[in-house]
Design a protein around this motif. Structure first.
Motif, PDB file in Angstrom:
ATOM      1  N   PRO A   6       0.832  -1.211   0.000  1.00 26.87           N
ATOM      2  CA  PRO A   6       0.000   0.000   0.000  1.00 26.87           C
ATOM      3  C   PRO A   6       0.863   1.256   0.000  1.00 26.87           C
ATOM      4  N   ARG A   7       0.323   2.290  -0.635  1.00 25.48           N
ATOM      5  CA  ARG A   7       1.058   3.552  -0.743  1.00 25.48           C
ATOM      6  C   ARG A   7       1.033   4.313   0.577  1.00 25.48           C
ATOM      7  N   GLU A   8       2.154   4.974   0.891  1.00 25.02           N
ATOM      8  CA  GLU A   8       2.257   5.786   2.116  1.00 25.02           C
ATOM      9  C   GLU A   8       1.276   6.951   2.063  1.00 25.02           C
ATOM     10  N   ILE A   9       0.561   7.149   3.173  1.00 30.20           N
ATOM     11  CA  ILE A   9      -0.411   8.246   3.286  1.00 30.20           C
ATOM     12  C   ILE A   9      -0.014   9.115   4.475  1.00 30.20           C
ATOM     13  N   VAL A  10      -0.001  10.437   4.279  1.00 34.80           N
ATOM     14  CA  VAL A  10       0.319  11.369   5.358  1.00 34.80           C
ATOM     15  C   VAL A  10      -0.886  12.263   5.615  1.00 34.80           C
ATOM     16  N   LEU A  11      -1.368  12.287   6.861  1.00 32.99           N
ATOM     17  CA  LEU A  11      -2.490  13.137   7.250  1.00 32.99           C
ATOM     18  C   LEU A  11      -2.035  14.088   8.349  1.00 32.99           C
ATOM     19  N   LYS A  12      -2.686  15.242   8.432  1.00 25.85           N
ATOM     20  CA  LYS A  12      -2.370  16.228   9.476  1.00 25.85           C
ATOM     21  C   LYS A  12      -3.528  16.346  10.456  1.00 25.85           C
ATOM     22  N   GLY A  13      -3.180  16.384  11.728  1.00 23.12           N
ATOM     23  CA  GLY A  13      -4.193  16.566  12.757  1.00 23.12           C
ATOM     24  C   GLY A  13      -3.698  17.542  13.804  1.00 23.12           C
ATOM     25  N   ILE A  14      -4.326  17.506  14.961  1.00 24.60           N
ATOM     26  CA  ILE A  14      -3.958  18.382  16.071  1.00 24.60           C
ATOM     27  C   ILE A  14      -3.079  17.589  17.026  1.00 24.60           C
ATOM     28  N   GLY A  15      -1.850  18.041  17.210  1.00 25.45           N
ATOM     29  CA  GLY A  15      -0.955  17.384  18.150  1.00 25.45           C
ATOM     30  C   GLY A  15      -1.354  17.716  19.576  1.00 25.45           C
ATOM     31  N   ALA A  16      -2.090  16.808  20.222  1.00 21.27           N
ATOM     32  CA  ALA A  16      -2.602  17.085  21.565  1.00 21.27           C
ATOM     33  C   ALA A  16      -1.606  16.709  22.653  1.00 21.27           C
ATOM     34  N   SER A  17      -0.683  15.812  22.323  1.00 21.10           N
ATOM     35  CA  SER A  17       0.332  15.395  23.297  1.00 21.10           C
ATOM     36  C   SER A  17       1.576  14.999  22.508  1.00 21.10           C
ATOM     37  N   PRO A  18       2.744  15.585  22.808  1.00 19.34           N
ATOM     38  CA  PRO A  18       3.923  15.381  21.974  1.00 19.34           C
ATOM     39  C   PRO A  18       4.545  14.002  22.133  1.00 19.34           C
ATOM     40  N   GLY A  19       5.439  13.680  21.192  1.00  9.02           N
ATOM     41  CA  GLY A  19       6.118  12.395  21.202  1.00  9.02           C
ATOM     42  C   GLY A  19       5.856  11.642  19.922  1.00  9.02           C
ATOM     43  N   ILE A  20       6.615  10.574  19.707  1.00  6.72           N
ATOM     44  CA  ILE A  20       6.511   9.775  18.488  1.00  6.72           C
ATOM     45  C   ILE A  20       6.310   8.320  18.878  1.00  6.72           C
ATOM     46  N   CYS A  21       5.332   7.658  18.239  1.00  4.64           N
ATOM     47  CA  CYS A  21       5.177   6.217  18.428  1.00  4.64           C
ATOM     48  C   CYS A  21       4.961   5.556  17.066  1.00  4.64           C
ATOM     49  N   ILE A  22       5.448   4.337  16.949  1.00  3.95           N
ATOM     50  CA  ILE A  22       5.368   3.563  15.713  1.00  3.95           C
ATOM     51  C   ILE A  22       4.834   2.188  16.064  1.00  3.95           C
ATOM     52  N   GLY A  23       3.760   1.767  15.398  1.00  5.79           N
ATOM     53  CA  GLY A  23       3.214   0.459  15.724  1.00  5.79           C
ATOM     54  C   GLY A  23       1.977   0.140  14.918  1.00  5.79           C
ATOM     55  N   LYS A  24       1.318  -0.963  15.285  1.00  2.62           N
ATOM     56  CA  LYS A  24       0.119  -1.410  14.575  1.00  2.62           C
ATOM     57  C   LYS A  24      -1.132  -0.729  15.135  1.00  2.62           C
ATOM     58  N   ALA A  25      -2.033  -0.422  14.221  1.00  4.57           N
ATOM     59  CA  ALA A  25      -3.280   0.253  14.597  1.00  4.57           C
ATOM     60  C   ALA A  25      -4.268  -0.736  15.202  1.00  4.57           C
ATOM     61  N   TYR A  26      -5.033  -0.239  16.171  1.00  8.73           N
ATOM     62  CA  TYR A  26      -6.099  -1.030  16.780  1.00  8.73           C
ATOM     63  C   TYR A  26      -7.348  -0.164  16.775  1.00  8.73           C
ATOM     64  N   LEU A  27      -8.320  -0.515  15.936  1.00  3.09           N
ATOM     65  CA  LEU A  27      -9.537   0.284  15.816  1.00  3.09           C
ATOM     66  C   LEU A  27     -10.504  -0.038  16.947  1.00  3.09           C
ATOM     67  N   VAL A  28     -10.914   1.002  17.645  1.00  3.22           N
ATOM     68  CA  VAL A  28     -11.872   0.852  18.739  1.00  3.22           C
ATOM     69  C   VAL A  28     -13.267   0.899  18.142  1.00  3.22           C
ATOM     70  N   ASP A  29     -14.007  -0.188  18.300  1.00  2.00           N
ATOM     71  CA  ASP A  29     -15.319  -0.320  17.657  1.00  2.00           C
ATOM     72  C   ASP A  29     -16.394   0.395  18.462  1.00  2.00           C
ATOM     73  N   LYS A  30     -17.118   1.290  17.775  1.00  2.00           N
ATOM     74  CA  LYS A  30     -18.257   1.971  18.422  1.00  2.00           C
ATOM     75  C   LYS A  30     -19.489   1.880  17.519  1.00  2.00           C
ATOM     76  N   GLU A  31     -19.590   0.773  16.838  1.00  3.87           N
ATOM     77  CA  GLU A  31     -20.648   0.607  15.844  1.00  3.87           C
ATOM     78  C   GLU A  31     -22.022   0.666  16.492  1.00  3.87           C
ATOM     79  N   GLY A  32     -22.954   1.313  15.816  1.00  2.00           N
ATOM     80  CA  GLY A  32     -24.352   1.301  16.248  1.00  2.00           C
ATOM     81  C   GLY A  32     -24.824   2.550  16.934  1.00  2.00           C
ATOM     82  N   VAL A  33     -23.928   3.308  17.553  1.00  2.00           N
ATOM     83  CA  VAL A  33     -24.334   4.470  18.331  1.00  2.00           C
ATOM     84  C   VAL A  33     -24.901   5.568  17.448  1.00  2.00           C
ATOM     85  N   ASP A  34     -24.394   5.706  16.230  1.00  2.00           N
ATOM     86  CA  ASP A  34     -24.843   6.794  15.359  1.00  2.00           C
ATOM     87  C   ASP A  34     -26.118   6.470  14.584  1.00  2.00           C
TER      88      ASP A  34
END
Length: 597
Positions: A6-34
């Motif tokens: 897959p191609r590298e994707i870069v997104l910008k957000g609000i840095g709420a707490s500094p520091g760098i971490c590298i690892g696997k994503a874990y999606l928190v499921d909140k299905e159904g509430v909306d």
């Protein structure tokens, strides 16, 4: 990288707490509430529908109490954030209004909850102050807790995650964030939220990297995707290339080493190389944040925002309640200074949160000292609370916000003296040597700084609003936000005018705006004679570290050169040419101090 990767994707957000971490994503499921459907409830079933809602609220309240009981030691000081969510569950404007909608419109509880919650969130989001706009998030999070119970959709329990991951979610509530196990969760990314959200505050306490407000994170990222979170720059990299991985691993190592180096000097004084002592203070909004100020080596509280106690409730806080909170802060910080800013919001909006109370242009409306003088009963209660809390201490300072001229100061001082007289008649033993100051955040206050200085003990420059009002820039408007320039020559000259007026009248000049927490501006601020700076507690170590590398005498000459420049670009070039090796170290830990002043 192969063609199938897959191609590298870069997104910008609000840095709420500094520091760098590298690892696997874990999606928190909140299905159904909306997914909420509206249906009508027969009159004979309305009582059952209301009871169903009340049961969902009770379950949410019980869950929150359990979270509070299980809160880890490092977050004990932030338990009030969770207690605020508990209070919201009882709030008449939320709880009572939902019951009313179910009865009057004969609709299901889910629909009534969604309608009331959306109205309240819209009210907060229209407020001028970023901090108060973020309180809409609290309402949404509490509503989601109730909605899950109504719809039978259980939330994933974050504390049960048993692998080392980076959380990715639409949003994380303070209750969820406080369940983070540091040995498992490296950082987190959310679609919603901002730097002043309670989730952001907790992330900074845990000292884990956090990015908020990335609209598309949950729609792009999949479970086990490799991602990089840079909470210092606000960058999110999805599917990083090998080159990117190598670069960020190196940056993370350098960042951690630099952070450790700075931390070793936390409790050393902020003294320039030629012996000038600069007082570095902390900005707080919750009494519990005093601990962070002390831990990071702060010399006191330069700005205690008091609005928090007026929010998420259907009535005004009592004098006793306010006094107890102020006293807690004063006692913990003694003998160091505590600067208590009086209410800086339209109190009716803070309390009622009714859409009809919205002003068409709240940034220029009834706020700060204007509101307090128009509502003297509210003002008197707060002043009585401050004076009572300060009894027996000499470290308390009162700060009046949004002052535009001398008349407001004189009127406020009359009320303060009347309040003090009445308390003494009631038998309270008060301290009469409390220092009085004003926020310089309106251009007219800068122009009148010479006369204002004669009426107060100190001036505190709030650069966030001052820059916004001077340059006619709405910081929240992405079309013009790039024009928000702290180094605009007009701003530098205004700071010079305020500093000169303070010196001529022998009063102190401080700064508690965002400029104070950014090391880039330090040579200018010191050179202009500002000897006390207040910022987010997290930014204190970096600011102290940079100050120790500066020579005060040099900054005075440097400020003279800055004042001769005619563009922000020229001033920045001068900063880079003169102090680039100190100010622009690639590993500098920037202060996360984007909170409103």
């Amino acid at each position: 990288m192969s063609d199938t990767d897959p191609r590298e994707i870069v997104l910008k957000g609000i840095g709420a707490s500094p520091g760098i971490c590298i690892g696997k994503a874990y999606l928190v499921d909140k299905e159904g509430v909306d997914v909420v459907k509206k249906y009508f409830v027969p009159k004979e079933n309305l009582l059952n529908e209301k009871n169903r809602f009340k049961t969902a609220v009770k379950k949410a309240r019980d869950n929150l109490h359990k979270v509070i009981e299980d809160t880890p030691e490092e977050l004990r000081d932030h338990a009030n954030i969770l207690k605020t969510h508990v209070a919201l569950l009882r709030d008449k404007m939320l709880y009572g209004k939902i019951i009313e909608i179910i009865e009057k419109e004969e609709v299901n509880a889910e629909w009534a909850l969604r309608k009331v919650s959306a109205d309240l969130q819209a009210t907060f989001r229209k407020m001028a102050d970023t901090y108060f706009r973020e309180r809409a998030t609290d309402i949404g999070q509490v509503s989601d807790l109730i909605m899950q119970n109504l719809m039978g959709t259980d939330h994933e329990n974050i504390k049960d995650i048993d692998k080392r991951v980076i959380l990715v979610a639409e949003d994380l509530s303070p209750a969820e964030t406080s369940q983070i196990q540091l040995e498992k969760i490296m950082g987190f990314v959310t679609d919603r939220g901002g730097v002043t959200s309670h989730t952001g505050i907790i992330a900074r306490t845990l000292e884990i990297p956090a990015l908020l407000g990335i609209d598309r994170a949950t729609s792009i990222i999949r479970n086990d995707d490799l991602i990089i979170v840079d909470g210092s720059t606000g960058e999110l990299i999805i599917h990083p290339s090998e080159q990117t991985l190598v670069r960020f691993v190196k940056r993370r190592i350098e960042y951690e080493a630099h952070k450790a180096k700075i931390a070793r000097g936390n409790h050393l004084p902020a003294k320039t190389s030629d012996g000038a002592v600069i007082h570095i203070m902390g900005n707080i909004e919750l009494p519990e944040e005093v601990v962070s100020v002390k831990n990071y080596g702060g010399d006191g509280i330069g700005l205690y925002r008091t609005e928090f106690q007026y929010l998420s409730r259907s009535d005004f806080p009592s004098e006793d309640e306010l006094s107890d909170k102020y006293r807690d802060v004063i006692e913990v910080m003694a003998p160091n200074p505590v600067t208590i800013r009086t209410l800086d919001i339209n109190g009716d909006k803070a309390i009622s949160r009714h859409p009809d109370s919205l002003e068409p242009n709240p940034a220029l409306g009834l706020r700060g000292i204007r509101y307090c003088l128009k509502k003297p009963d509210v003002f008197r209660i707060q002043l009585r609370a401050i004076l009572r809390a300060a009894a027996g201490f000499d470290n308390v300072r009162i700060l009046f916000p949004m002052v535009s001229g001398e008349e407001e100061i004189l009127e406020a001082k009359v009320i303060l003296n009347e309040v003090a007289d009445s308390l003494e008649k009631e038998g309270f033993n008060l301290s009469r040597n409390i220092k009085i100051g004003v926020m310089i955040e309106v251009p007219s206050a800068v122009i009148m700084a010479d006369t204002i200085s004669k009426e107060v003990d100190f001036l505190s420059i709030g650069t966030n609003d001052l820059i916004q009002y001077t340059l006619a820039i709405d910081r929240g408007n992405k079309e013009v936000a790039h024009l928000y320039q702290p180094l605009h020559p007009a701003i530098i000259r205004m700071l010079k005018r305020v500093s000169d007026a303070a010196r001529e009248n022998d009063v102190k000049v401080f700064m508690c705006g965002q400029m104070a927490g950014d090391p880039v501006y330090l040579p200018i601020l010191l050179g202009l004679g500002i000897r006390e700076l207040s910022m987010s507690p997290l930014g204190i170590p970096t600011i102290k570290h940079v100050i120790r590398q500066l020579k005060f005498e040099d900054t005075e000459r440097f400020a003279e050169s800055v004042l001769r420049q005619t563009t922000a670009e020229a001033i920045m070039k001068l900063l880079k040419d003169t102090y680039g090796d100190i100010l622009f170290q690639k590993n500098n830990i920037q202060a996360t101090d984007q909170q409103p002043q």
